[in-house]
Scaffold this active site. Structure first.
Site, mmCIF file in Angstrom:
data_model
loop_
_atom_site.group_PDB
_atom_site.id
_atom_site.type_symbol
_atom_site.label_atom_id
_atom_site.label_comp_id
_atom_site.label_asym_id
_atom_site.label_seq_id
_atom_site.Cartn_x
_atom_site.Cartn_y
_atom_site.Cartn_z
ATOM 1 N N SER A 676 0.798 -1.230 0.000
ATOM 2 C CA SER A 676 0.000 0.000 0.000
ATOM 3 C C SER A 676 0.828 1.276 0.000
ATOM 4 O O SER A 676 0.282 2.362 -0.077
ATOM 5 C CB SER A 676 -0.955 -0.007 1.198
ATOM 6 O OG SER A 676 -0.235 -0.011 2.412
ATOM 7 N N LYS A 719 -6.031 3.772 8.897
ATOM 8 C CA LYS A 719 -5.112 4.692 8.219
ATOM 9 C C LYS A 719 -5.627 6.127 8.274
ATOM 10 O O LYS A 719 -4.864 7.068 8.531
ATOM 11 C CB LYS A 719 -4.906 4.243 6.769
ATOM 12 C CG LYS A 719 -4.155 2.919 6.651
ATOM 13 C CD LYS A 719 -4.027 2.466 5.225
ATOM 14 C CE LYS A 719 -3.227 1.161 5.132
ATOM 15 N NZ LYS A 719 -3.095 0.682 3.748
#
Length: 770
Positions: A676, A719
């Site tokens: 990611s 996140k």
């Protein structure tokens, strides 16, 4: 046979039969018996003795007495204490009881002397009978082994058949009933048959007894008295075919009361029968005992009644846990489906989330809401298949698996069973533990789960299974396919504050013996504890820190019982020391080659600063910061993409052969992996190569391809929460993750611009300073 009828004082004997030629003594205490003896002594000292059929009768009638008795001479009368008289008599002749005269003073019997017909026997028949009696007695003496030689000699010298029979009978240690049979036989032929049959019967009994004693002697040690007694009992029961045992009887009683399927009762009955036939000191007996007790303790058809009130369940969940709205709703839906189905065939839940987020306590709250028995099975580090399926009985120390033991502990067949840390199970040469769990968690199979120890199908379909895990990646795919995942994500700072204020502070006060008014922790102090002293996805470390604060306060309160401690932002440092963490903030200004990325870890979301430097060299890519293989490949893919678009930025094709690119992610001791960070590294490399600054208030996450496409990622909530904490204003996320925003609370997204992107060109427009 000539008969002589006459009247004579009589005494009824209890438990004693006297034959002709026998000298015996007995005690009498009944009034009528004493008078009969006195009357006999005044006359010719002869008395009639007849045995009672019922020894308990105090005033016997003719029906209570045997028909045949004996006339005896009274040799001696001795008076003892308590009006008891001891009589010594000598048996003379048989006499039949015809009746009683009705004398009220004493018992007076009308009797008839019985003469023997022995003299009328032919000589050869009489001799044959004499030899028959002697031979039978010799056989009896041989098996007994304790008959004196004098007695045998006297028997061999008797020539009178009638006296021989009486003499042998008098010297046999048998019951009075057997002796009475000899006395009752008037005819000499009948008497002969009775005595010979009696002798031969005694020979058989004593032979069996001696044989049993020999078997016992071979089996046991002479020094172990208890062992001897047990073995004697065992051999006797073995010979008689009667293996009754108190433990086995108790097991059979419990089995009769057990509510279980027929196949369980049939097998258990066989095991109990087998247990009966085992020596109690053998190791097999111990194994069998343990097995039977385990089967009898299992709740085969015993079930608790669930509380199906969803409002009650919602109230319990709200009282026990703050936030977790989506989790609570999903659990209530799950319970509603379970209420509508008669059997527990609804999907098996797996709560997935970072440590300390309340997965285990949620399961406990569900059990409380449903009023179910709660059993927790920790699977962390379990690597032996036998831990799940049990050991076979052939092994020493065999026992059921954890699942069956959980049922045994719960006492009902429909408990809530928590499989904690299901992602931590492992495998070794002893078997695949996760494979053994497949049958447990498969609703199509667990109705007939077979434990190796129990060896019978156990119905697990009524058990409510809830599993917990920190990461889905650690769960094998076949096992994951049988469970429905519910994500228990990280708590926001506001959620942590409310959890601490409403639950943790009071819990720790109670745990440390502090009254409510003795300690006050201000809201500002709680927020500083969350921000400066803990950094986690859950609240476990937060609870420990509050506990530490309570212990410090407890010390002050103990010194001064009137003291009231108040913890504020100002004096927090006094109790907890210097802050462990500095508030993480975004960069103050835009910089070249530094980009803020977002990552998900097992303890929640974090931000990562990706730094890139371009140095003169030979075209090498240098990666530092303890990166995993996936992240290294992602960096290589990002570099390839940047090289493919370099021409558009006027970068010479020879640039990459004359320069090294160094990518570094700070906190090099912390392992980092995952795809990611792809667009983050691509942005940082492009910034360093083109010498363009990247905005300090932008963070990003997403996987990049060689063609510049942005692919979706996981852990979006964590996140975004990490970006929110440090003050990021704009976040780039993959377009395919846009749907996940609906499940994220406004508390996290408020104040942030979240931009879904499909290609890297969109990231470039947002990230670089215009």
């Amino acid at each position: 046979m000539e008969e002589q009828i006459m009247n004579m004082p009589a005494v009824a004997l209890r438990g004693l039969t006297i034959l002709p030629g026998m000298i015996a003594h007995f005690d009498i205490s009944r009034e009528r018996s004493l008078r009969a003896v006195e009357e006999a002594m005044e006359q010719d000292q002869k008395i009639y003795l007849v045995t009672q059929r019922n020894v308990d009768s105090e005033d016997p009638t003719q029906e209570d007495l045997y028909q045949m008795g004996i006339v005896a001479d009274i040799k001696q009368v001795v008076r003892l204490q308590n009006d008891v008289v001891r009589i010594l008599v000598d048996g003379i002749s048989r006499a039949a009881l015809l009746g009683f005269t009705g004398n009220e003073k004493y018992l007076e019997a009308e009797i008839c002397y019985c003469d023997s017909n022995a003299d009328s026997l032919p000589e050869d028949l009489r001799e044959a009978m004499l030899l028959g009696v002697r031979e039978a007695f010799h056989r009896y003496a041989a098996v007994v082994g304790k008959i004196s030689k004098e007695l045998i000699r006297q028997i061999d010298q008797y020539e009178d058949l009638e006296k021989l029979i009486d003499y042998v009978t008098n010297n046999l240690p048998v019951s009075y009933e057997l002796k009475q049979q000899v006395l009752e036989a008037e005819d000499i032929n009948d008497r002969y048959q009775v005595i010979v049959s009696l002798l031969l019967s005694q020979v058989e009994v004593i032979s069996i007894k001696n044989e049993l004693q020999k078997k016992v002697k071979v089996r046991v040690d002479k020094h172990q008295k208890e062992y001897v007694l047990r073995e004697q009992l065992g051999v006797i029961r073995e010979e008689l075919g009667e293996n009754a045992d108190s433990e086995a009887d108790e097991y059979e009683k419990k089995l009769s009361e057990l509510d279980a399927p027929d196949y369980v009762k049939e097998k258990t009955k066989k095991e109990i029968k087998r247990f009966r036939n085992m020596s109690s000191s053998s190791s097999e007996s111990t194994v069998e005992r343990g097995y039977i007790e385990t089967v009898l303790e299992l709740p085969w058809n015993k079930m608790s009644v669930d509380n199906k009130d969803l409002d009650h369940a919602a109230q319990v969940l709200d009282d026990d846990h703050y936030g977790l709205k989506d989790v609570k709703e999903r659990i209530l839906e799950f319970l509603a489906v379970r209420n509508l189905t008669s059997k527990g065939e609804s999907p098996i839940i797996c709560l997935v989330g970072p440590p300390g987020t309340g997965k285990t306590s949620i399961a406990r709250s569900i059990a409380s809401a449903l009023e179910k028995k709660y059993v927790r099975i920790s699977l962390g580090g379990v690597r032996d298949e036998a831990e799940i399926r049990g050991h076979r009985k052939t092994y020493i120390g065999a026992m059921p698996g954890r699942i069956v033991n959980g049922l045994r502990q719960a006492g009902v067949s429909n408990p809530l069973m928590l499989l904690d840390e299901i992602d931590k199970v492992s495998s070794d040469y002893k078997g695949d533990t996760s494979a053994a769990l497949l049958e447990v968690l498969d609703s199509e199979q667990n109705c007939r789960f077979r434990d190796h120890y129990i060896e019978m199908p156990v119905d697990l379909s009524e058990v409510l299974f809830i599993a917990t895990a920190n990461e889905v990646s650690g769960i094998p795919k076949p096992l994951l396919d049988r469970m429905e995942l519910i994500e228990v994500s990280s708590y926001t700072e506001n959620e942590k504050f409310h959890i601490a204020k409403e639950h943790l502070v009071e819990k720790q006060k109670s745990k440390n013996g502090i009254k409510k008014e003795q300690l006050t922790i201000t809201d500002g102090a709680l927020k500083d504890i969350i921000r400066l002293y803990t950094r986690e996805a859950g609240v476990r470390s937060l609870e420990r820190t509050i506990g530490k604060l309570c212990r410090k306060a407890a010390r002050e309160i103990f010194k001064d019982s009137e003291a009231a401690v108040k913890v504020t932002k100002t004096n927090l440092k006094t109790y907890l020391g210097n802050p462990k963490y500095s508030p993480e903030k975004k960069n103050d200004h835009a910089e070249v080659g530094i980009v803020r990325g977002l990552a998900w870890t097992s303890v929640g979301g974090v931000t990562l600063e990706v730094e890139v430097n371009v140095l003169p060299g030979k075209g090498e890519l240098v990666l530092t910061g303890k990166l995993g293989d996936v992240m290294k490949e992602s960096a290589q893919a990002a570099l390839s993409y940047v090289r493919s678009i370099s021409e558009g930025y006027g970068i010479d094709a020879e640039f990459y052969t004359k320069h090294d690119i160094h990518i570094h992610i700070p906190e090099g001791a912390v392992p980092k992996d995952g795809p990611s960070a792809g667009i983050t590294m691509a942005t940082a490399m492009l910034s360093a190569i083109t010498d363009r600054a990247v905005r300090a208030d932008v963070a990003m996450t997403g996987e990049i391809t060689l063609r510049g496409r942005v692919l979706p990622i996981g852990g979006l909530k964590e996140k975004l929460l990490a970006a929110k904490v440090i003050g990021i204003k704009t976040v780039c996320i993959p377009k395919d993750n846009e749907k996940d925003l609906e499940e994220i609370s406004k508390e996290i997204t408020d104040g942030m611009e979240i931009v879904p992107v499909e290609r890297f060109s969109q990231v470039e427009k947002i990230a670089f300073v215009k």
